[in-house]
Design a protein around this motif. Structure first.
Motif, PDB file in Angstrom:
ATOM      1  N   ILE A  68      28.336  11.576 -72.333  1.00  0.00           N
ATOM      2  CA  ILE A  68      27.437  10.614 -72.974  1.00  0.00           C
ATOM      3  C   ILE A  68      28.005   9.244 -72.667  1.00  0.00           C
ATOM      4  O   ILE A  68      29.088   8.898 -73.120  1.00  0.00           O
ATOM      5  CB  ILE A  68      27.338  10.855 -74.493  1.00  0.00           C
ATOM      6  CG1 ILE A  68      26.732  12.232 -74.763  1.00  0.00           C
ATOM      7  CG2 ILE A  68      26.495   9.758 -75.149  1.00  0.00           C
ATOM      8  CD1 ILE A  68      26.564  12.581 -76.233  1.00  0.00           C
ATOM      9  N   GLY A  69      27.279   8.469 -71.864  1.00  0.00           N
ATOM     10  CA  GLY A  69      27.810   7.184 -71.403  1.00  0.00           C
ATOM     11  C   GLY A  69      29.090   7.423 -70.619  1.00  0.00           C
ATOM     12  O   GLY A  69      29.166   8.313 -69.779  1.00  0.00           O
ATOM     13  N   GLU A  70      30.097   6.609 -70.930  1.00  0.00           N
ATOM     14  CA  GLU A  70      31.383   6.719 -70.219  1.00  0.00           C
ATOM     15  C   GLU A  70      32.200   7.908 -70.695  1.00  0.00           C
ATOM     16  O   GLU A  70      33.113   8.360 -70.012  1.00  0.00           O
ATOM     17  CB  GLU A  70      32.201   5.439 -70.456  1.00  0.00           C
ATOM     18  CG  GLU A  70      31.680   4.211 -69.725  1.00  0.00           C
ATOM     19  CD  GLU A  70      31.796   4.389 -68.224  1.00  0.00           C
ATOM     20  OE1 GLU A  70      32.903   4.633 -67.730  1.00  0.00           O
ATOM     21  OE2 GLU A  70      30.752   4.288 -67.542  1.00  0.00           O
ATOM     22  N   ASN A  71      31.911   8.393 -71.896  1.00  0.00           N
ATOM     23  CA  ASN A  71      32.762   9.424 -72.493  1.00  0.00           C
ATOM     24  C   ASN A  71      32.308  10.825 -72.103  1.00  0.00           C
ATOM     25  O   ASN A  71      31.204  11.033 -71.624  1.00  0.00           O
ATOM     26  CB  ASN A  71      32.742   9.313 -74.015  1.00  0.00           C
ATOM     27  CG  ASN A  71      33.272   7.975 -74.482  1.00  0.00           C
ATOM     28  OD1 ASN A  71      32.494   7.044 -74.677  1.00  0.00           O
ATOM     29  ND2 ASN A  71      34.570   7.876 -74.620  1.00  0.00           N
ATOM     30  N   GLY A  72      33.175  11.772 -72.374  1.00  0.00           N
ATOM     31  CA  GLY A  72      32.844  13.171 -72.163  1.00  0.00           C
ATOM     32  C   GLY A  72      33.111  13.616 -70.749  1.00  0.00           C
ATOM     33  O   GLY A  72      33.793  12.965 -69.976  1.00  0.00           O
TER      34      GLY A  72
ATOM     35  N   LEU B  16      20.545  12.291 -80.509  1.00  0.00           N
ATOM     36  CA  LEU B  16      20.334  12.577 -79.088  1.00  0.00           C
ATOM     37  C   LEU B  16      18.948  12.101 -78.637  1.00  0.00           C
ATOM     38  O   LEU B  16      18.789  11.583 -77.530  1.00  0.00           O
ATOM     39  CB  LEU B  16      20.511  14.072 -78.807  1.00  0.00           C
ATOM     40  CG  LEU B  16      21.938  14.602 -78.948  1.00  0.00           C
ATOM     41  CD1 LEU B  16      21.998  16.091 -78.666  1.00  0.00           C
ATOM     42  CD2 LEU B  16      22.896  13.869 -78.022  1.00  0.00           C
ATOM     43  N   ALA B  17      17.936  12.258 -79.521  1.00  0.00           N
ATOM     44  CA  ALA B  17      16.585  11.827 -79.155  1.00  0.00           C
ATOM     45  C   ALA B  17      16.524  10.310 -78.992  1.00  0.00           C
ATOM     46  O   ALA B  17      15.645   9.797 -78.299  1.00  0.00           O
ATOM     47  CB  ALA B  17      15.581  12.300 -80.208  1.00  0.00           C
ATOM     48  N   SER B  18      17.466   9.592 -79.618  1.00  0.00           N
ATOM     49  CA  SER B  18      17.461   8.128 -79.510  1.00  0.00           C
ATOM     50  C   SER B  18      18.101   7.651 -78.208  1.00  0.00           C
ATOM     51  O   SER B  18      18.060   6.463 -77.885  1.00  0.00           O
ATOM     52  CB  SER B  18      18.202   7.507 -80.702  1.00  0.00           C
ATOM     53  OG  SER B  18      19.606   7.614 -80.511  1.00  0.00           O
ATOM     54  N   LEU B  19      18.737   8.561 -77.488  1.00  0.00           N
ATOM     55  CA  LEU B  19      19.402   8.165 -76.235  1.00  0.00           C
ATOM     56  C   LEU B  19      18.377   8.092 -75.114  1.00  0.00           C
ATOM     57  O   LEU B  19      17.764   9.103 -74.769  1.00  0.00           O
ATOM     58  CB  LEU B  19      20.485   9.190 -75.870  1.00  0.00           C
ATOM     59  CG  LEU B  19      21.683   9.312 -76.824  1.00  0.00           C
ATOM     60  CD1 LEU B  19      22.573  10.466 -76.404  1.00  0.00           C
ATOM     61  CD2 LEU B  19      22.470   8.014 -76.853  1.00  0.00           C
ATOM     62  N   ASP B  20      18.171   6.902 -74.580  1.00  0.00           N
ATOM     63  CA  ASP B  20      17.257   6.840 -73.415  1.00  0.00           C
ATOM     64  C   ASP B  20      17.641   5.702 -72.483  1.00  0.00           C
ATOM     65  O   ASP B  20      18.707   5.139 -72.620  1.00  0.00           O
ATOM     66  CB  ASP B  20      15.797   6.686 -73.866  1.00  0.00           C
ATOM     67  CG  ASP B  20      15.615   5.544 -74.827  1.00  0.00           C
ATOM     68  OD1 ASP B  20      16.545   4.683 -74.950  1.00  0.00           O
ATOM     69  OD2 ASP B  20      14.563   5.494 -75.478  1.00  0.00           O
TER      70      ASP B  20
ATOM     71  N   PRO C 185      24.676  19.486 -68.775  1.00  0.00           N
ATOM     72  CA  PRO C 185      24.054  18.283 -68.211  1.00  0.00           C
ATOM     73  C   PRO C 185      24.480  17.019 -68.961  1.00  0.00           C
ATOM     74  O   PRO C 185      24.855  17.067 -70.125  1.00  0.00           O
ATOM     75  CB  PRO C 185      22.554  18.557 -68.396  1.00  0.00           C
ATOM     76  CG  PRO C 185      22.455  19.579 -69.476  1.00  0.00           C
ATOM     77  CD  PRO C 185      23.706  20.394 -69.392  1.00  0.00           C
ATOM     78  N   ASP C 186      24.432  15.888 -68.251  1.00  0.00           N
ATOM     79  CA  ASP C 186      24.708  14.573 -68.828  1.00  0.00           C
ATOM     80  C   ASP C 186      23.643  14.295 -69.894  1.00  0.00           C
ATOM     81  O   ASP C 186      22.452  14.424 -69.641  1.00  0.00           O
ATOM     82  CB  ASP C 186      24.640  13.531 -67.691  1.00  0.00           C
ATOM     83  CG  ASP C 186      25.151  12.171 -68.129  1.00  0.00           C
ATOM     84  OD1 ASP C 186      24.920  11.801 -69.294  1.00  0.00           O
ATOM     85  OD2 ASP C 186      25.771  11.489 -67.295  1.00  0.00           O
ATOM     86  N   LEU C 187      24.075  13.906 -71.097  1.00  0.00           N
ATOM     87  CA  LEU C 187      23.124  13.688 -72.193  1.00  0.00           C
ATOM     88  C   LEU C 187      22.815  12.211 -72.418  1.00  0.00           C
ATOM     89  O   LEU C 187      22.127  11.861 -73.376  1.00  0.00           O
ATOM     90  CB  LEU C 187      23.671  14.298 -73.490  1.00  0.00           C
ATOM     91  CG  LEU C 187      23.894  15.818 -73.514  1.00  0.00           C
ATOM     92  CD1 LEU C 187      24.445  16.259 -74.859  1.00  0.00           C
ATOM     93  CD2 LEU C 187      22.608  16.569 -73.202  1.00  0.00           C
ATOM     94  N   THR C 188      23.318  11.340 -71.501  1.00  0.00           N
ATOM     95  CA  THR C 188      23.184   9.896 -71.730  1.00  0.00           C
ATOM     96  C   THR C 188      21.724   9.461 -71.911  1.00  0.00           C
ATOM     97  O   THR C 188      21.446   8.546 -72.667  1.00  0.00           O
ATOM     98  CB  THR C 188      23.811   9.116 -70.553  1.00  0.00           C
ATOM     99  OG1 THR C 188      25.114   9.651 -70.336  1.00  0.00           O
ATOM    100  CG2 THR C 188      23.925   7.649 -70.872  1.00  0.00           C
ATOM    101  N   GLU C 189      20.794  10.149 -71.209  1.00  0.00           N
ATOM    102  CA  GLU C 189      19.387   9.737 -71.323  1.00  0.00           C
ATOM    103  C   GLU C 189      18.515  10.891 -71.776  1.00  0.00           C
ATOM    104  O   GLU C 189      17.320  10.932 -71.474  1.00  0.00           O
ATOM    105  CB  GLU C 189      18.907   9.191 -69.974  1.00  0.00           C
ATOM    106  CG  GLU C 189      19.642   7.915 -69.619  1.00  0.00           C
ATOM    107  CD  GLU C 189      19.256   7.385 -68.247  1.00  0.00           C
ATOM    108  OE1 GLU C 189      18.536   8.089 -67.506  1.00  0.00           O
ATOM    109  OE2 GLU C 189      19.681   6.265 -67.928  1.00  0.00           O
ATOM    110  N   ILE C 190      19.136  11.814 -72.510  1.00  0.00           N
ATOM    111  CA  ILE C 190      18.423  13.037 -72.894  1.00  0.00           C
ATOM    112  C   ILE C 190      17.138  12.735 -73.667  1.00  0.00           C
ATOM    113  O   ILE C 190      16.119  13.416 -73.487  1.00  0.00           O
ATOM    114  CB  ILE C 190      19.366  13.983 -73.691  1.00  0.00           C
ATOM    115  CG1 ILE C 190      18.672  15.304 -74.048  1.00  0.00           C
ATOM    116  CG2 ILE C 190      19.891  13.336 -74.950  1.00  0.00           C
ATOM    117  CD1 ILE C 190      18.730  16.302 -72.973  1.00  0.00           C
ATOM    118  N   GLY C 191      17.154  11.669 -74.495  1.00  0.00           N
ATOM    119  CA  GLY C 191      16.001  11.344 -75.340  1.00  0.00           C
ATOM    120  C   GLY C 191      14.751  11.022 -74.545  1.00  0.00           C
ATOM    121  O   GLY C 191      13.635  11.233 -75.021  1.00  0.00           O
ATOM    122  N   SER C 192      14.933  10.502 -73.326  1.00  0.00           N
ATOM    123  CA  SER C 192      13.765  10.140 -72.537  1.00  0.00           C
ATOM    124  C   SER C 192      13.257  11.320 -71.717  1.00  0.00           C
ATOM    125  O   SER C 192      12.204  11.232 -71.089  1.00  0.00           O
ATOM    126  CB  SER C 192      14.115   8.974 -71.601  1.00  0.00           C
ATOM    127  OG  SER C 192      15.088   9.406 -70.670  1.00  0.00           O
TER     128      SER C 192
END
Ligand code: HEC
Length: 234
Positions: A176-180, A230-234, A187-194
């Motif tokens: 998620i972003g730089e972390n993880g 997670l839904a707020s990540l986009d 899968p990368d969750l950085t933009e999961i919300g979109s």
């Protein structure tokens, strides 16, 4: 080195050799005395002072930050630099082994008699570069973001969900972003919300698709907070 220098060197070497003492028993004796002294100091220190005991291991903790000892930071960081899993054995076993063998064979391929560092530029530069690389990797390892923290900013109403995600081990597989874990199992969750609707995210977290563990145990309230975040990540 020309012939004359070589002769001179060999002559000096012969003279020094005559003055010297045999490795056995002289050097062995010194080493043994030093070894016994150091071992005695260690034994006395452990008897008198004892070893420091950290807090008891707690298998249920979710906030523990797994970190190697500082002198392993460079290896720890090297593992992070190497993304593809196939290359990991090469980096952790292959390259160090090759370096060890090269070091062992050094007397056979580096036959130059020079000892002054600036007259041996290749060896000196290689040595200095290895030290700089290790120091740099150690620094990166020491300064690396915590694996149980998400630095990506979020709105205050999603803070709680973010904390749960950060501390539930999700980052071991997901980025998620730089972390993880970049290029990890999940899968990368950085933009999961979109990409995935909230309900599907919630179901994924609860059920654990594929090899992902199920997180139903978090309970309805926390699952909702995680899904909101997670839904707020986009
Ligand atoms: C052991 C590794 C692992 C852990 C730990 C893990 N996941 Fe996963 N996760 C995966 C894998 C692998 C997938 C893809 C599964 C598939 O589609 O087959 C996945 C999929 C997902 C998906 C669906 C992604 C999509 O594109 O539909 C979400 C959302 C998710 N994980 C969230 C989480 C959260 C939140 C946590 C922590 C509470 C977590 N995961 C912990 C491995 C993991």
């Amino acid at each position: 080195m020309n012939g004359r220098e070589k002769e001179e060197y060999l002559r000096e070497y012969e003279q020094l050799k005559k003055k010297g003492k045999a490795f056995f028993p002289y050097a062995i004796m010194k080493d043994s005395v030093m070894f016994i002294l150091v071992a005695a100091v260690l034994v006395i220190m452990s008897l008198v002072m004892g070893a420091e005991q950290g807090p008891k291991a707690d298998p249920t903790t979710t906030t523990y930050v797994p970190r190697p000892e500082w002198y392993f930071f460079f290896l720890f960081e090297l593992l992070k630099v190497i993304k593809s899993p196939e290359l990991v054995p090469v980096a952790t076993v292959g390259i160090p082994t090759i370096c060890m063998v090269l070091l062992l064979l050094l007397p056979f391929y580096d036959r130059g008699p020079e000892r002054i560092p600036w007259k041996r530029p290749i060896a000196s530069i290689t040595g200095v570069m290895v030290i700089i690389a290790m120091a740099y990797l150690t620094y990166l390892g020491a300064a690396a973001g915590s694996p149980s923290e998400i630095e990506l900013e979020t709105k205050p109403q999603y803070e709680q969900g973010k904390q749960i995600v950060a501390q539930s081990g999700c980052l071991a597989c997901h980025a998620i972003g730089e972390n993880g874990s970049h290029g990890g199992l999940g899968p990368d969750l950085t933009e999961i919300g979109s990409m995935v609707p909230r309900l599907a995210i919630k179901r994924s977290v609860a059920v654990g698709p594929g090899i992902m563990p199920a997180y139903e145990g978090l309970g309805e309230k926390k699952l909702n907070q995680v899904a909101d975040y997670l839904a707020s990540l986009d």
